[in-house]
Design a protein around this motif. Structure first.
Motif, PDB file in Angstrom:
ATOM      1  N   MET A   1       0.296   7.852  -1.757  1.00  0.00           N
ATOM      2  CA  MET A   1       0.161   6.672  -0.930  1.00  0.00           C
ATOM      3  C   MET A   1      -1.139   5.956  -1.281  1.00  0.00           C
ATOM      4  N   GLN A   2      -1.060   4.666  -1.480  1.00  0.00           N
ATOM      5  CA  GLN A   2      -2.239   3.856  -1.783  1.00  0.00           C
ATOM      6  C   GLN A   2      -2.878   3.392  -0.478  1.00  0.00           C
ATOM      7  N   LEU A   3      -4.122   3.729  -0.279  1.00  0.00           N
ATOM      8  CA  LEU A   3      -4.847   3.353   0.940  1.00  0.00           C
ATOM      9  C   LEU A   3      -5.701   2.128   0.656  1.00  0.00           C
ATOM     10  N   ASP A   4      -5.601   1.142   1.534  1.00  0.00           N
ATOM     11  CA  ASP A   4      -6.438  -0.039   1.384  1.00  0.00           C
ATOM     12  C   ASP A   4      -7.694   0.128   2.250  1.00  0.00           C
ATOM     13  N   PRO A   5      -8.656  -0.794   2.116  1.00  0.00           N
ATOM     14  CA  PRO A   5      -9.901  -0.659   2.893  1.00  0.00           C
ATOM     15  C   PRO A   5      -9.686  -0.591   4.411  1.00  0.00           C
ATOM     16  N   THR A   6      -8.672  -1.280   4.931  1.00  0.00           N
ATOM     17  CA  THR A   6      -8.396  -1.219   6.372  1.00  0.00           C
ATOM     18  C   THR A   6      -7.918   0.170   6.769  1.00  0.00           C
ATOM     19  N   ASP A   7      -7.039   0.764   5.952  1.00  0.00           N
ATOM     20  CA  ASP A   7      -6.587   2.138   6.211  1.00  0.00           C
ATOM     21  C   ASP A   7      -7.773   3.092   6.228  1.00  0.00           C
ATOM     22  N   LEU A   8      -8.671   2.936   5.261  1.00  0.00           N
ATOM     23  CA  LEU A   8      -9.837   3.817   5.173  1.00  0.00           C
ATOM     24  C   LEU A   8     -10.751   3.658   6.384  1.00  0.00           C
ATOM     25  N   LYS A   9     -10.899   2.441   6.866  1.00  0.00           N
ATOM     26  CA  LYS A   9     -11.719   2.205   8.064  1.00  0.00           C
ATOM     27  C   LYS A   9     -11.066   2.858   9.280  1.00  0.00           C
ATOM     28  N   ILE A  10      -9.733   2.729   9.393  1.00  0.00           N
ATOM     29  CA  ILE A  10      -9.001   3.388  10.486  1.00  0.00           C
ATOM     30  C   ILE A  10      -9.219   4.889  10.430  1.00  0.00           C
ATOM     31  N   LEU A  11      -9.096   5.471   9.242  1.00  0.00           N
ATOM     32  CA  LEU A  11      -9.270   6.922   9.087  1.00  0.00           C
ATOM     33  C   LEU A  11     -10.684   7.351   9.460  1.00  0.00           C
ATOM     34  N   ALA A  12     -11.678   6.599   9.021  1.00  0.00           N
ATOM     35  CA  ALA A  12     -13.073   6.940   9.337  1.00  0.00           C
ATOM     36  C   ALA A  12     -13.313   6.883  10.845  1.00  0.00           C
ATOM     37  N   LEU A  13     -12.766   5.872  11.499  1.00  0.00           N
ATOM     38  CA  LEU A  13     -12.947   5.755  12.948  1.00  0.00           C
ATOM     39  C   LEU A  13     -12.224   6.863  13.699  1.00  0.00           C
ATOM     40  N   LEU A  14     -11.027   7.225  13.257  1.00  0.00           N
ATOM     41  CA  LEU A  14     -10.291   8.309  13.915  1.00  0.00           C
ATOM     42  C   LEU A  14     -10.962   9.660  13.699  1.00  0.00           C
ATOM     43  N   GLN A  15     -11.568   9.858  12.514  1.00  0.00           N
ATOM     44  CA  GLN A  15     -12.311  11.094  12.291  1.00  0.00           C
ATOM     45  C   GLN A  15     -13.517  11.184  13.209  1.00  0.00           C
ATOM     46  N   ALA A  16     -14.160  10.071  13.455  1.00  0.00           N
ATOM     47  CA  ALA A  16     -15.339  10.056  14.326  1.00  0.00           C
ATOM     48  C   ALA A  16     -14.955  10.232  15.785  1.00  0.00           C
ATOM     49  N   ASP A  17     -13.787   9.697  16.173  1.00  0.00           N
ATOM     50  CA  ASP A  17     -13.349   9.774  17.565  1.00  0.00           C
ATOM     51  C   ASP A  17     -11.829   9.729  17.605  1.00  0.00           C
ATOM     52  N   GLY A  18     -11.208  10.885  17.597  1.00  0.00           N
ATOM     53  CA  GLY A  18      -9.752  10.982  17.620  1.00  0.00           C
ATOM     54  C   GLY A  18      -9.131  10.505  18.915  1.00  0.00           C
ATOM     55  N   ARG A  19      -9.936  10.295  19.936  1.00  0.00           N
ATOM     56  CA  ARG A  19      -9.433   9.848  21.235  1.00  0.00           C
ATOM     57  C   ARG A  19      -9.638   8.350  21.462  1.00  0.00           C
ATOM     58  N   ILE A  20     -10.064   7.634  20.442  1.00  0.00           N
ATOM     59  CA  ILE A  20     -10.267   6.200  20.588  1.00  0.00           C
ATOM     60  C   ILE A  20      -8.928   5.546  20.942  1.00  0.00           C
ATOM     61  N   SER A  21      -8.969   4.586  21.839  1.00  0.00           N
ATOM     62  CA  SER A  21      -7.733   3.906  22.219  1.00  0.00           C
ATOM     63  C   SER A  21      -7.272   3.019  21.067  1.00  0.00           C
ATOM     64  N   ASN A  22      -5.978   2.779  21.001  1.00  0.00           N
ATOM     65  CA  ASN A  22      -5.448   1.912  19.963  1.00  0.00           C
ATOM     66  C   ASN A  22      -6.064   0.516  20.067  1.00  0.00           C
ATOM     67  N   GLN A  23      -6.273   0.030  21.277  1.00  0.00           N
ATOM     68  CA  GLN A  23      -6.866  -1.300  21.470  1.00  0.00           C
ATOM     69  C   GLN A  23      -8.275  -1.356  20.877  1.00  0.00           C
ATOM     70  N   ASP A  24      -9.090  -0.338  21.173  1.00  0.00           N
ATOM     71  CA  ASP A  24     -10.455  -0.310  20.635  1.00  0.00           C
ATOM     72  C   ASP A  24     -10.442  -0.165  19.110  1.00  0.00           C
ATOM     73  N   LEU A  25      -9.546   0.667  18.609  1.00  0.00           N
ATOM     74  CA  LEU A  25      -9.425   0.847  17.165  1.00  0.00           C
ATOM     75  C   LEU A  25      -9.035  -0.471  16.498  1.00  0.00           C
ATOM     76  N   ALA A  26      -8.055  -1.157  17.068  1.00  0.00           N
ATOM     77  CA  ALA A  26      -7.602  -2.437  16.517  1.00  0.00           C
ATOM     78  C   ALA A  26      -8.744  -3.449  16.468  1.00  0.00           C
ATOM     79  N   GLU A  27      -9.528  -3.496  17.518  1.00  0.00           N
ATOM     80  CA  GLU A  27     -10.650  -4.440  17.555  1.00  0.00           C
ATOM     81  C   GLU A  27     -11.674  -4.132  16.467  1.00  0.00           C
ATOM     82  N   LYS A  28     -11.926  -2.860  16.231  1.00  0.00           N
ATOM     83  CA  LYS A  28     -12.944  -2.473  15.245  1.00  0.00           C
ATOM     84  C   LYS A  28     -12.501  -2.735  13.805  1.00  0.00           C
ATOM     85  N   VAL A  29     -11.178  -2.773  13.568  1.00  0.00           N
ATOM     86  CA  VAL A  29     -10.685  -3.033  12.205  1.00  0.00           C
ATOM     87  C   VAL A  29     -10.087  -4.435  12.079  1.00  0.00           C
TER      88      VAL A  29
END
Length: 159
Positions: A1-29
């Motif tokens: 699977m080819q990961l783009d920079p947005t995917d990588l940012k999502i992964l980094a944020l989820l690794q830092a906080d697996g309980r982040i809400s989808n809304q907060d995650l969406a705003e950060k990316v």
């Protein structure tokens, strides 16, 4: 699977906080909530995200000893690998097991309540396992870094 920079940012944020809400995650990316959720589900379904978990502090729950143990097996014992694998899967003290290169066959990460518990594990279980030839322990005195996080920068280097 080819990961783009947005995917990588999502992964980094989820690794830092697996309980982040989808809304907060969406705003950060900088995505809509629905687009972000689609990407996260795609990452889960493709196996990039394998699971979520709570990370426990071993000291707070009473596991004072952290040890890395090299185990060398006797190769003249029939089914030594299968027998050893079956044994370690039943031992809760073993929190990581790796087949390694070098003089030893395995590297175990062992957690124990205290030195007496660790000693009992080594003497009563590990040494008594059929095929074990040699054991070399390294007790952790201080942890400087312990992370399962895969840095987005590492993934970007390959692109």
């Amino acid at each position: 699977m080819q990961l783009d920079p947005t995917d990588l940012k999502i992964l980094a944020l989820l690794q830092a906080d697996g309980r982040i809400s989808n809304q907060d995650l969406a705003e950060k990316v900088f995505l809509s909530a629905s687009s972000c959720l689609r990407r996260v589900r795609m990452l889960e379904e493709s196996g990039v995200i394998s699971h979520y978990r709570a990370v426990l502090d071993p000291n707070v729950i009473g596991l004072e000893v952290d040890a890395f143990v090299q185990v060398t097996m006797r190769r003249d014992v029939e089914h030594w690998h299968e027998n050893f694998t079956a044994a370690i899967l039943s031992w809760p003290e073993v929190v990581g097991t790796y087949i390694i290169t070098g003089d030893a066959n395995y590297l175990l990460r062992v957690r124990a309540r205290n030195l007496k518990h660790y000693s009992s594990f080594v003497l009563e279980r590990l040494y008594k396992t059929t095929g074990v030839l040699d054991i070399r322990s390294n007790i952790v005195l201080q942890m400087l870094k312990d992370s399962n996080d895969i840095a987005a920068e590492l993934l970007l280097d390959g692109q």
